[in-house]
Design an enzyme around this catalytic site. Structure first.
Site, PDB file in Angstrom:
ATOM      1  N   HIS A  85       0.834  -1.438   0.269  1.00 17.87           N
ATOM      2  CA  HIS A  85       0.495   0.172   0.646  1.00 17.87           C
ATOM      3  C   HIS A  85       0.633   1.563   0.162  1.00 17.87           C
ATOM      4  O   HIS A  85       2.161   1.038   0.363  1.00 17.87           O
ATOM      5  CB  HIS A  85      -0.959   0.367   1.101  1.00 17.87           C
ATOM      6  CG  HIS A  85      -2.080  -0.451   1.286  1.00 17.87           C
ATOM      7  ND1 HIS A  85      -0.886  -1.882   2.326  1.00 17.87           N
ATOM      8  CD2 HIS A  85      -2.594  -1.127   1.420  1.00 17.87           C
ATOM      9  CE1 HIS A  85      -2.464  -2.883   2.500  1.00 17.87           C
ATOM     10  NE2 HIS A  85      -3.310  -2.160   1.964  1.00 17.87           N
ATOM     11  N   ASP A  94       2.341   2.117   3.932  1.00 18.65           N
ATOM     12  CA  ASP A  94       3.068   1.117   3.839  1.00 18.65           C
ATOM     13  C   ASP A  94       4.476   1.329   3.778  1.00 18.65           C
ATOM     14  O   ASP A  94       6.552   1.692   4.882  1.00 18.65           O
ATOM     15  CB  ASP A  94       3.558   0.089   3.146  1.00 18.65           C
ATOM     16  CG  ASP A  94       1.676  -0.611   3.420  1.00 18.65           C
ATOM     17  OD1 ASP A  94       1.038  -0.485   3.807  1.00 18.65           O
ATOM     18  OD2 ASP A  94       1.120  -1.472   2.607  1.00 18.65           O
TER      19      ASP A  94
END
Ligand code: XLS
Ligand code: NI
Ligand code: NI
Length: 436
Positions: A99, A102
């Site tokens: 993501h 992240d």
């Protein structure tokens, strides 16, 4: 070096006493005409592996994922890249999934977050070139930031919708930059708690509009891969719109998105929806929409997404049976899975990935045996034999009518019972293959 206690993890066979060796995953071994590593393109999930540190609703981190730096800094973001690539290289994992958030600490201003994302992906790209490790898919986290409390595409706020669009655009840019094969939409908070405050049709139309714009933009910037929906029935919302594969496929067809999208099926989400993992894979495959897999498992005693590393070989076998029958995945097997909170050391991170890779390798071996042994496939074929000629064939060919079939029934007066399902016998066949 964060994982000094291992060098390259090797296949040593089932009798090895080495805790850091594969017992079943033998990358070069041929199974049904293809190398194991080609059947099983494994991916590391950035979020669980490099970010999640054991925090749950009742307690804080148990694992140290600072990787020797201060969390929330770009040094930390880079240390995560170093640790992740070391881990993937040592285990022979060829892909990763991410993501946006992240990768870097999210800033208050989206322009600053995007600058950080540009910087970190330059660094990741260097590592990819050096190691040959690739990106399986990217996605945008449109559920953690408080602004997404009512969803992203399904939000009631046009302003928030713009931030969802902005994050989707940037995550697509990054996925293309990193050569990702796919782009995932997991519903996140795309769902609702109560219809007393929700216009469901309005929200679903808006989600479709966001996806349509994502497809248009993605194709414009040269993204040739698949978009995926990752169905999940609940959690965090009570009702999630992408309940299961059948629901998601219906949605995609309704809004004309079915040519660009496939399914990313997660094992734990399947069981939360009250289905088996195999059921969700079959629904996707029979609609030509089996794209990728989030390889984890849930706990049948718990009603939430526990995201455990897969260990249940019965389930991985039936998964690989579906995948082999479907001719393989265009995506891969992403370990969307985390260590249990009490398994908090770097050694545990390695044990977890070895477990998952071995469970899938064993599943692949056993699924190939089921297919080669042939009883199950032959049984299913025979079970429908009455449709291969005579009146049955006419039904299949669409060359009959209710009148003709009714006359046929009148002639018979009564029907003989269909052949036995032989479920217990077939279970014995599977056990014999699994435990030979
Ligand atoms: C959460 C989902 C998530 C997706 C990516 O339940 O599994 O991790 O895979 O957003
Ligand atoms: Ni997932
Ligand atoms: Ni999940």
């Amino acid at each position: 070096m964060y994982f000094d206690f291992i060098s390259k993890v090797k296949y040593e066979g089932r009798d090895t006493k080495n805790p850091f060796a594969f017992r079943y995953y033998d990358a070069e071994k041929m199974v049904m005409g293809k190398k194991m590593k080609e059947h099983l393109p494994f991916a590391m999930a950035w979020w669980h592996t490099l970010c999640a540190a054991g925090t749950d609703m009742f307690g804080r981190d148990t694992a140290d994922k600072s990787f020797g730096t201060e969390k929330g800094t770009m040094d930390h973001a880079k240390a995560k890249v170093d640790a992740g690539f070391e881990l993937m290289e040592k285990l022979g994992i060829e892909y990763f999934c991410f993501h946006d958030v992240d990768l870097v600490p999210e800033a208050d201003d989206i322009k600053e977050t995007n600058k950080r994302l540009d910087e970190i992906t330059d660094y990741i790209l260097e590592k990819m070139k050096k190691t040959g490790i690739k990106c399986l898919w990217g996605t945008a986290n449109m559920f953690s930031n408080p602004r997404f409390m009512n969803g992203a595409g399904s939000t009631n706020s046009a302003e928030v919708f713009c931030f969802a669009a902005a994050q989707t655009k940037k995550a697509l840019d990054l996925t293309v930059k990193l050569g990702g094969k796919g782009y995932v939409f997991w519903g996140g908070r795309e769902g609702y708690e109560t219809l007393l405050n929700t216009d469901m049709k309005f929200e679903q139309e808006n989600i479709a509009a966001l996806m349509k714009m994502a497809v248009e933009y993605g194709r414009k910037i040269g993204f040739t891969g698949d978009f995926y929906i990752e169905p999940k029935p609940k959690e965090p919302m009570k009702h999630q719109y992408d309940f299961d594969a059948a629901t998601a496929i219906g949605f995609l067809r309704q809004y004309g998105l079915d040519k660009d999208f496939k399914m990313n099926i997660e094992a734990n989400h399947a069981t939360l929806a009250g289905h088996t993992f195999q059921h969700e894979l079959r629904i996707s495959a029979m609609n030509n929409m089996l794209g990728s897999i989030d390889a984890n498992q849930g706990d049948y005693l718990l009603g939430w997404d526990t995201d455990e590393f897969p260990s249940d070989v019965y389930t991985t076998t039936l998964c690989m049976y579906e995948v082999l029958k479907a001719g393989g995945l265009t995506g891969g097997f992403n370990f969307d899975a985390k260590n249990r909170r009490a398994s908090y050391t770097p050694e545990d991170m390695v044990h977890a990935l070895i477990l998952g890779m071995d469970a899938y390798a064993l599943g692949l071996i056993k699924a190939a045996q089921i297919i080669e042994e042939g009883t199950i496939d032959q049984f299913i074929k025979d079970r429908y034999a009455s449709f291969s000629d005579g009146i049955g064939k006419k039904i299949r060919d669409g060359k009959t009518s209710l009148e003709e079939l009714a006359a046929y029934a009148d002639e018979l007066g009564n029907a003989s019972l269909p052949g036995s399902g032989r479920q217990e016998y077939l279970n014995t066949i599977i056990n014999t293959i699994l435990f030979q």
